[in-house]
Design a protein around this motif. Structure first.
Motif, short mmCIF file in Angstrom:
data_model
loop_
_atom_site.label_atom_id
_atom_site.label_comp_id
_atom_site.label_asym_id
_atom_site.label_seq_id
_atom_site.Cartn_x
_atom_site.Cartn_y
_atom_site.Cartn_z
N GLU A 45 -17.81 -12.36 -3.27
CA GLU A 45 -17.83 -10.91 -3.49
C GLU A 45 -16.40 -10.36 -3.57
OE1 GLU A 45 -19.52 -6.84 -1.34
OE2 GLU A 45 -20.09 -8.82 -0.57
N SER A 46 -15.53 -10.79 -2.65
CA SER A 46 -14.15 -10.30 -2.65
C SER A 46 -13.41 -10.74 -3.90
CB SER A 46 -13.41 -10.82 -1.41
OG SER A 46 -13.95 -10.27 -0.23
N LEU A 47 -13.60 -11.98 -4.29
CA LEU A 47 -12.92 -12.49 -5.47
C LEU A 47 -13.40 -11.81 -6.75
CD1 LEU A 47 -12.70 -16.28 -4.62
CD2 LEU A 47 -10.79 -14.88 -5.37
N GLN A 48 -14.68 -11.57 -6.86
CA GLN A 48 -15.19 -10.91 -8.06
C GLN A 48 -14.66 -9.49 -8.19
OE1 GLN A 48 -19.43 -11.56 -7.47
NE2 GLN A 48 -19.45 -13.29 -8.90
N ARG A 49 -14.59 -8.76 -7.08
CA ARG A 49 -14.02 -7.41 -7.11
C ARG A 49 -12.53 -7.46 -7.46
NH1 ARG A 49 -16.66 -6.33 -2.16
NH2 ARG A 49 -14.62 -6.36 -1.16
N SER A 50 -11.83 -8.38 -6.84
CA SER A 50 -10.40 -8.51 -7.11
C SER A 50 -10.13 -8.84 -8.57
CB SER A 50 -9.80 -9.61 -6.21
OG SER A 50 -8.51 -9.96 -6.63
N LEU A 51 -10.86 -9.80 -9.12
CA LEU A 51 -10.65 -10.20 -10.50
C LEU A 51 -10.99 -9.07 -11.47
CD1 LEU A 51 -11.94 -13.85 -10.20
CD2 LEU A 51 -9.67 -13.20 -11.04
N ALA A 52 -12.02 -8.30 -11.14
CA ALA A 52 -12.36 -7.16 -12.00
C ALA A 52 -11.22 -6.15 -12.03
CB ALA A 52 -13.64 -6.51 -11.49
N GLU A 53 -10.62 -5.87 -10.88
CA GLU A 53 -9.48 -4.95 -10.82
C GLU A 53 -8.30 -5.50 -11.61
OE1 GLU A 53 -8.38 -3.24 -6.95
OE2 GLU A 53 -10.22 -4.10 -6.17
N LEU A 54 -8.03 -6.79 -11.44
CA LEU A 54 -6.88 -7.39 -12.10
C LEU A 54 -7.06 -7.43 -13.61
CD1 LEU A 54 -6.20 -10.26 -9.54
CD2 LEU A 54 -4.78 -8.24 -9.91
N HIS A 55 -8.27 -7.74 -14.07
CA HIS A 55 -8.53 -7.74 -15.52
C HIS A 55 -8.39 -6.33 -16.09
CE1 HIS A 55 -9.56 -11.86 -15.31
NE2 HIS A 55 -10.80 -11.74 -14.90
N ALA A 56 -8.82 -5.33 -15.32
CA ALA A 56 -8.76 -3.95 -15.81
C ALA A 56 -7.32 -3.46 -15.90
CB ALA A 56 -9.57 -3.04 -14.90
N GLU A 59 0.81 -1.23 0.00
CA GLU A 59 0.00 0.00 0.00
C GLU A 59 0.84 1.28 0.00
OE1 GLU A 59 -4.22 1.47 1.83
OE2 GLU A 59 -3.06 -0.01 2.93
N PRO A 60 1.89 1.40 0.85
CA PRO A 60 2.65 2.65 0.84
C PRO A 60 3.39 2.90 -0.47
CG PRO A 60 3.09 1.37 2.84
CD PRO A 60 2.35 0.47 1.90
N HIS A 61 3.58 1.86 -1.27
CA HIS A 61 4.35 2.01 -2.51
C HIS A 61 3.45 1.93 -3.75
CE1 HIS A 61 8.32 1.94 -0.57
NE2 HIS A 61 7.72 1.20 0.32
N SER A 62 2.15 2.03 -3.54
CA SER A 62 1.18 2.10 -4.64
C SER A 62 1.27 0.90 -5.59
CB SER A 62 1.37 3.40 -5.44
OG SER A 62 1.22 4.53 -4.62
N LEU A 63 1.47 -0.29 -5.02
CA LEU A 63 1.55 -1.51 -5.83
C LEU A 63 0.14 -2.06 -6.02
CD1 LEU A 63 4.69 -3.13 -4.13
CD2 LEU A 63 4.60 -1.65 -6.14
N GLY A 64 -0.62 -1.37 -6.90
CA GLY A 64 -2.03 -1.67 -7.07
C GLY A 64 -2.36 -3.11 -7.36
N PRO A 65 -1.72 -3.78 -8.33
CA PRO A 65 -2.05 -5.18 -8.61
C PRO A 65 -1.84 -6.10 -7.41
CG PRO A 65 -0.83 -4.22 -10.44
CD PRO A 65 -0.79 -3.22 -9.33
N TYR A 66 -0.83 -5.82 -6.59
CA TYR A 66 -0.58 -6.67 -5.43
C TYR A 66 -1.65 -6.48 -4.36
CZ TYR A 66 3.85 -7.76 -7.58
OH TYR A 66 4.81 -8.19 -8.46
N LEU A 67 -2.16 -5.28 -4.24
CA LEU A 67 -3.27 -5.04 -3.32
C LEU A 67 -4.51 -5.79 -3.78
CD1 LEU A 67 -2.74 -1.21 -2.73
CD2 LEU A 67 -2.30 -3.05 -1.09
N ALA A 68 -4.77 -5.77 -5.08
CA ALA A 68 -5.92 -6.51 -5.61
C ALA A 68 -5.74 -8.02 -5.40
CB ALA A 68 -6.11 -6.20 -7.10
N LEU A 69 -4.53 -8.51 -5.60
CA LEU A 69 -4.25 -9.92 -5.35
C LEU A 69 -4.51 -10.28 -3.89
CD1 LEU A 69 -0.96 -10.79 -7.27
CD2 LEU A 69 -3.20 -11.84 -7.57
N GLY A 70 -4.05 -9.42 -2.99
CA GLY A 70 -4.26 -9.67 -1.57
C GLY A 70 -5.74 -9.78 -1.23
#
Length: 595
Positions: free
Chosen positions: A418-429, A388-399
């Protein structure tokens, strides 16, 4: 303060005015580079600085065998409020930027090897001056050409310190400032590569990252420098891995390996083996993957240099993380966990947030595979703290996706879905597709647990098609096993259809040498055969595969196999109830860690 300045000589005021260009601490060498001139020699500057220290205008403190200086904040603010001639300000700023460039060129190679906060503190003070110099270079009255050189020299340092958003900011500005005289040279090659890497890790595999990396590589090829080429091939391979084009990634890994083979450079060799190892792992060639990954670890410690200054992370840590997963797939769960934990420890010693995030991401998958959900949960939280402090967006979505999978494993399927669907949407985007296949398998499990079998089957079929097209075939045995379980649960097909999927999973697992997947398929097939009263056939499939394991007997899958082998149903009595065997099979379906 005005009274104190009145006690200064005119020369001391001049020195103080010039020293105000520094942000934070500076060395005596830096001061001399800025203050001296044809009319001002070093001896006069030394004397003036000593006098300013004695008058509390400049603070001094020891730093190892040298001294570090800084203007007190009140002093610097007072000096800066007085107007100087524009020509003088421009000259000072240009001197300052030129000194920062020289300092980066002299110290840049040291940055990736600085592991302690104490070692980095002095360099970080210098980095504050680099920022100030870049601000001036790209400002209204700055020197953009000097800024391009300075940004190119600073980019590897930003990468080695995990300052990815800052790396993106300055490399993007420098690329925009390129003109016909500066375009196409080594500076642009370095800038484009660093821009692509910083974009890739903070925002995913967007088109801009691909364009930047391709541009960098075309310059590297034109220059004909093998070391330059290998330093861009690595990021290009990672780009295609992260965007889910695993076959193209393998071709870049092979090119990287071929170039590195001609170089006598341990860092290049480590990088080549690491990248080849992860590509072979994802392809399902586990034996070759293990060989490459072990080689990366063997070569790595022989060099004080790392790959962080151009790849953004330490390639040796990636090799250790993927080796842990490979060991689990090959049937060594205890060694897999041991390797994952050791890799995290090594990454912590490096004190490099992106490298540690990579180690944590891959380790979590191992912990879930062995069924240690508490340990997985703990390390996901650690991932959030680093990413989070280093703006590693894909890793936050993976978490967040991993958290959803844990919720499903623990019985809260709705929350997990619900968590997985949100995460996968972020990762696909993003896109970031490196781990979307295992997250899809977890989502399939959640949908099945809530009775949404039609959705589960549709998602699973789409995932199988994606794996066939993109090449992360290491997951195919597990996808086939899960397909057999879903078909069995849906009651849509004849009894032979699930068995066909289980047997195909076994065959593919054997072909890959994936004993971890093979045991899971054997458990499900044995459960199905027991249901048909084919006890001896069931035992013949499961027992030799279970006995192949010499470690990890307290992990989830091996416990499931042991329970199934211990049921009374094995004795083949026509009157023996099958509820216990069915219960074991159902429990395996709900708890086996499908990643």
């Amino acid at each position: 303060m005005d009274w104190s300045f009145g006690l200064l000589s005119e020369f001391e005021r001049l020195v103080l005015r010039r020293l105000a260009v520094f942000v934070g601490h500076f060395s005596i060498e830096a001061a001399l580079a800025i203050v001296t001139s044809p009319t001002v020699d070093e001896a006069l500057v030394f004397g003036a600085i000593d006098s300013l220290v004695a008058k509390s205008m400049v603070a001094a403190r020891p730093a190892g065998a040298t001294m570090r200086y800084r203007l007190l904040d009140t002093t610097r603010a007072h000096v800066l409020q007085f107007d100087s001639q524009d020509a003088e300000l421009t000259d000072l700023a240009s001197r300052h930027a030129t000194y920062c460039l020289r300092w980066l060129e002299e110290t840049g190679a040291e940055w990736p090897t600085l592991s302690s906060a104490a070692q980095r503190s002095l360099h970080l003070a210098g980095l504050a001056n680099v920022r100030a110099a870049l601000e001036w270079c790209f400002g209204r009255n700055g020197d953009a050409r000097l800024g391009i050189r300075l940004a190119a020299a600073a980019a590897p340092v930003f990468l080695s310190m995990s300052l990815l958003t800052e790396c993106h900011r300055w490399t993007a500005q420098a690329v925009l400032a390129l003109d016909d005289t500066t375009r196409g040279g080594r500076d642009e090659m370095l800038l484009q590569a660093a821009l692509g890497v910083s974009l890739m890790f903070t925002r995913g595999g967007r088109d801009a990252a691909h364009v930047a990396l391709n541009r960098s590589f075309s310059i590297a090829e034109e220059r004909g420098d093998a070391l330059d080429q290998i330093q861009v091939l690595g990021p290009l391979q990672m780009f295609h891995l992260r965007t889910g084009d695993f076959r193209t990634a393998l071709t870049y890994a092979e090119r990287c390996f071929a170039v590195a083979d001609a170089l006598e450079d341990s860092v290049s060799t480590t990088l080549a083996h690491s990248l080849m190892g992860i590509s072979l792992h994802l392809k399902g060639e586990l034996g070759r993957a293990q060989t490459s990954l072990a080689a990366a670890l063997r070569y790595g410690p022989n060099s004080g240099r790392t790959t962080t200054n151009y790849l953004g992370f330490d390639g040796r840590i990636l090799a250790g993380a993927i080796l842990a997963r490979t060991l689990w797939l090959q049937g060594h769960p205890d060694r897999a966990v041991e390797r994952a934990l050791l890799t995290i420890k090594d990454a912590e010693i490096l004190n490099h947030p992106l490298t540690l995030s990579i180690a944590l991401v891959w380790a979590v998958s191992v912990f879930i595979w062995v069924g240690d959900l508490d340990r997985a949960d703990e390390h996901i939280d650690r991932l959030f703290l680093r990413a989070e402090p280093h703006s590693l967006g894909p890793y936050l979505a993976l978490g967040r996706g991993f958290k959803g999978e844990l919720a499903i494993r623990r019985g809260d399927a709705e929350k997990g879905i619900e968590s997985l669907q949100r995460s996968l949407a972020e990762l696909h985007a993003a896109p970031y597709e490196l781990l979307t296949t295992p997250l899809n398998i977890a989502l399939v499990q959640g949908l099945a647990a809530t009775g949404r079998l039609t959705e589960a089957l549709a998602l699973l079929d789409d995932t199988i098609l994606s794996v066939e097209a993109n090449g992360d075939l290491c997951y195919m045995p597990e996808l086939l096993r899960v397909k057999g379980s879903l078909v069995l649960a849906s009651l849509r097909s004849g009894t032979n259809k699930p068995e066909t999927y289980f047997r195909r999973s076994l065959e593919m697992s054997q072909g890959q040498g994936a004993c971890g997947w093979e045991l899971r398929a054997a458990i499900d097939l044995a459960t199905l055969l027991i249901d048909r009263r084919e006890h001896e056939t069931a035992r013949a499939h499961l027992q030799p595969r279970f006995e192949r394991f010499v470690e990890g007997l307290d992990t989830a899958d091996l416990k499931s196999a042991a329970r199934l082998l211990a049921t009374q149903s094995w004795f083949g009595s026509a009157t023996t109830p099958l509820s216990e065997a069915r219960l074991v099979g159902q429990k395996h379906w709900k708890t086996s860690e499908q990643i």
